[in-house]
Design an enzyme around this catalytic site. Structure first.
Site, short mmCIF file in Angstrom:
data_model
loop_
_atom_site.label_atom_id
_atom_site.label_comp_id
_atom_site.label_asym_id
_atom_site.label_seq_id
_atom_site.Cartn_x
_atom_site.Cartn_y
_atom_site.Cartn_z
CE1 TYR A 264 -4.53 -7.91 -2.41
CE2 TYR A 264 -4.46 -9.80 -1.32
CZ TYR A 264 -3.97 -9.49 -2.58
OH TYR A 264 -2.78 -9.34 -3.75
CD GLU A 283 0.40 -4.63 13.36
OE1 GLU A 283 0.31 -5.59 14.37
OE2 GLU A 283 0.10 -5.65 12.80
#
Length: 320
Positions: A264, A283
């Protein structure tokens, strides 16, 4: 797909040293001087009043946006964008292809916007380049409350202890609940969501910059894990998974849904929620942050297909 490395002679982008806000700005200035068709500007200022610069290359009708170093100790991602900007600009200046793609077509089809360092104050702190003054002392005091996090190398937040990638209005209340339960309920080196969404000037600058443009796709670069996060809750923008699978194929990275504990209030989450267009958190690398610059060559090799594909795949799938 094999992307053969193409060396830029007399490179302007150092890839063997830690980046500071000063080095980031100097490289951007040097790129713009060598390639005057590069547009540079600022999306706003940090807590300490440092400019947050951007680069734009291309004049086409389709806009994409890449950003890096939201998190202070993930700044190996800054030269990742700068290196790609240099290769794109050098190819445009010489008329050669960019990894097999007609660079003239790229230039006249897309506008590529890049913010290589969203968090200049935090980067300077994490890399040991900010070592005194009021802001440093305040950060050091914050760090003393989290002795399990190395100071300053473990610092992810902005200089005020707010995690810039937990500041966006996409389930921010859920992020607050999760992070408070984990013990991050006040300014911290990482994972503090702030008092409300968009209270950190750096996050607000990215938000407002996005609002001023019509980006068809965004990439947000972080470290580490070699994984691509493509989804927010049940939002699945058209073709976003297919593009994510392409990114995975050219990079060797896994394609996954964001873990619920981190799912979130991120920039990618908000972009998907509000625009219903493809947005990705990439990532890069593996290990413990901050990743050593010795990983840069491997990281760039894995990601140049993604950086190029952010444009070509958006076009291939008809994203506006």
């Amino acid at each position: 797909m094999n992307f053969r490395y193409q060396q830029v002679e007399n490179t302007l982008v150092p890839t063997d040293q830690l980046y500071s806000s000063e080095l980031n700005n100097s490289v951007i200035d040097a790129l713009q001087e060598r390639y005057p068709f590069l547009l540079k500007g600022s999306i706003g200022k940090s807590v300490m009043g440092k400019e947050i610069p951007y680069l734009r290359i291309g004049t086409g009708p389709r806009a994409v946006f890449y950003n890096a170093s939201f998190h202070a100790n993930e700044n190996i991602t800054t030269p990742l964008l700068l290196k790609f900007a240099e290769e794109f600009a050098e190819a445009s200046a010489t008329g050669r292809n960019l990894y097999g793609v007609d660079v003239s077509w790229l230039y006249h089809t897309f506008q590529l916007y890049m913010v290589p360092m969203v968090n200049p104050d935090g980067v300077d702190l994490a890399n040991g380049m900010l070592t005194e003054g009021e802001f440093y002392e305040r950060a050091r005091q914050i760090g003393e409350n989290y002795t399990e996090i190395p100071f300053p190398a473990g610092w992810k937040a902005n200089i005020e202890g707010i995690d810039l990638n937990l500041q966006f209005p996409a389930g921010w209340e859920n992020a607050r609940r999760i992070k408070f339960e984990q013990g991050y309920d006040s300014p911290a080196p990482r994972d503090y969501v702030g008092e409300a969404p968009l209270t950190a000037p750096e996050s607000l600058a990215v938000y407002e910059f996005t609002r001023r443009h019509d980006f068809g796709l965004i990439l947000a670069y972080h470290t580490q894990g070699e994984v691509i996060y493509w989804k927010y809750l049940d939002y699945e923008p058209e073709n976003s998974y297919a593009i994510a699978r392409y990114f995975g194929a050219v990079s060797g990275y896994a394609v996954e849904e964001t873990p619920s504990q981190s799912g979130y209030a991120g920039y990618k989450d908000w972009f998907i929620q509000d625009y219903n267009r493809p947005g990705y958190t990439i990532e890069v690398g593996r290990g413990v942050n901050p990743l050593p610059m010795s990983q840069f060559a491997e990281i760039y090799e894995a990601n140049k297909g993604i950086l190029l594909g952010g444009m070509t795949q958006m076009y291939a799938f008809g994203q506006s």
